[in-house]
Motif scaffolding. Structure first.
Motif, mmCIF file in Angstrom:
data_model
loop_
_atom_site.group_PDB
_atom_site.id
_atom_site.type_symbol
_atom_site.label_atom_id
_atom_site.label_comp_id
_atom_site.label_asym_id
_atom_site.label_seq_id
_atom_site.Cartn_x
_atom_site.Cartn_y
_atom_site.Cartn_z
ATOM 1 N N TRP A 139 -5.442 5.407 -7.268
ATOM 2 C CA TRP A 139 -5.777 4.511 -6.153
ATOM 3 C C TRP A 139 -4.936 3.241 -6.208
ATOM 4 O O TRP A 139 -4.385 2.795 -5.201
ATOM 5 N N THR A 140 -4.825 2.682 -7.404
ATOM 6 C CA THR A 140 -4.079 1.434 -7.570
ATOM 7 C C THR A 140 -2.606 1.615 -7.222
ATOM 8 O O THR A 140 -2.001 0.763 -6.568
ATOM 9 N N VAL B 181 -2.341 3.782 -3.236
ATOM 10 C CA VAL B 181 -3.010 3.157 -2.088
ATOM 11 C C VAL B 181 -2.785 1.655 -2.081
ATOM 12 O O VAL B 181 -2.360 1.083 -1.068
ATOM 13 N N LYS B 182 -3.028 1.003 -3.204
ATOM 14 C CA LYS B 182 -2.860 -0.449 -3.273
ATOM 15 C C LYS B 182 -1.412 -0.860 -3.528
ATOM 16 O O LYS B 182 -1.077 -2.046 -3.476
ATOM 17 N N LYS B 183 -0.541 0.154 -3.827
ATOM 18 C CA LYS B 183 0.902 -0.062 -3.983
ATOM 19 C C LYS B 183 1.263 -1.005 -5.130
ATOM 20 O O LYS B 183 2.279 -1.705 -5.078
ATOM 21 N N LYS B 184 0.459 -1.010 -6.165
ATOM 22 C CA LYS B 184 0.791 -1.789 -7.361
ATOM 23 C C LYS B 184 1.559 -0.872 -8.300
ATOM 24 O O LYS B 184 0.995 0.049 -8.873
#
Length: 345
Positions: free
Chosen positions: A326-327, A330-333
């Motif tokens: 997810w990180t 989705v969150k593009k980290k």
């Protein structure tokens, strides 16, 4: 006069004479006052043993009678090695003369430090970290391993962002330092893994026993990577997916393992669909085979971890409490430094 721990650098080889020819000279240039260099051979047929005997007679050779993989090979070879510290070193790693002492000094500073690894940079792109270990390994709550300097396929340039040594979750098997008594207390590698993620399993086991695993920023090596199985090999895909499930089964409490493995199987199915959409049918089949083999393995759990199936009293530092998938997606980290330190145990 202070005691200098004996260190054995043990290189496991299988038909890797070209890597021994290229990288063994750097290992022999290592400067450490109480050192033995050993090559453990998994029944090579490419003249590896003859090459070492002829060119480097000072190197001790321990020969296995078959190819037992990374796990079985090291388990058998290390039965014959007497040293305070083992260094498990891949045959495709370039080292520098003073690479050993900083790690040994760090490990000698605390009796609870069982394993450690230096900084791993890429041999073919020396300005960047290397995928297999980078600046120390971590894991998320769903069993996805990652590193300081590498998350999924995103590998960072080394700009001095990881100059601080410290505790991590796992140390790479490409250049793993481990105390002999800790190796034997934990039972060595789980033979079922064959190769890939076996070092994470060992480190997790050691942490469950109350030991610590460290990253040493004062030492660095350069790893070629893909020497035995390159990233495009479907067998590597199979091992990565199968072994990740074994890793969770081995080390999580039972009901937590059931929950996490159920989620991971569904996530793996998404990966299988992605492989099919990209035309990588062999990789898709490898994921399916991995699941089939894991289900069969449920009927023969690892003997190494049975004795460790007790309530865990120790904080397992190095676990990311969130979902790395997810990180990252989705969150593009994409970099470790973007993660919130408070999200780690």
């Amino acid at each position: 006069m202070s005691y200098t721990p004996k260190v054995a650098v043990v290189i496991l080889n299988w038909n890797g004479v070209k890597y021994l020819r290229q990288f063994l000279p750097s290992v022999l240039s290592s400067i450490y006052p109480n050192l033995e260099i050993i090559v453990g051979d998994n029944a090579s047929t490419d003249g590896s043993v003859e090459f070492i005997k002829n060119e480097y007679p000072s190197v001790r050779i321990i020969q296995n009678d078959d190819n037992y993989g990374f796990t079985g090979g090291y388990n058998k070879v290390l039965e014959h090695v007497d040293a305070d510290y083992y260094i498990l070193l891949n045959s495709d790693v370039e080292v520098f003369p003073g690479w050993i002492a900083p790690v040994i000094n760090l490990m000698e500073s605390d009796p609870l430090i069982a394993a450690a690894a230096p900084k791993i940079r890429a041999f073919n792109q020396k300005s960047h970290f290397e995928h297999a270990g980078a600046a120390g390994g971590f894991i998320d709550s769903y069993g996805y391993p990652f590193c300081q300097g590498r998350m999924f396929y995103e590998v960072e340039e080394d700009k001095g962002q990881y100059l601080q040594s410290g505790e991590v979750f796992w140390a790479t098997g490409a250049a793993m330092f481990v105390k002999k008594h800790c190796w034997h207390e934990a039972g060595g590698f789980d033979d079922r893994f064959f190769a890939h993620m076996e070092e994470i399993d060992l480190c997790w086991r050691l942490k469950n026993m109350g030991y610590r695993v460290m990253y040493c920023a004062e030492s660095e090596v350069f790893h070629l990577g893909g020497g035995t199985l390159n990233v495009e090999n479907p067998f590597k895909t199979y091992l990565n997916f199968r072994n990740n499930l074994l890793l969770l089964q081995n080390n999580l409490p039972f009901w937590r393992a059931v929950f996490v493995i159920t989620i991971r199987i569904w996530m793996d199915l998404l990966a299988l669909i992605r492989f099919l959409s990209e035309g990588k049918r062999k990789d898709a089949w490898a994921v399916s085979r991995a699941h089939q083999n894991f289900v069969l393995s449920l009927f023969k759990p690892s003997k190494k971890n049975k004795k460790l199936n007790v309530p865990k009293k120790y904080p397992l530092k190095g676990i990311y409490k969130g979902s790395l998938v997810w990180t990252f997606f989705v969150k593009k980290k994409r970099h470790f430094t973007e993660l919130d330190p408070t999200d780690f145990l």
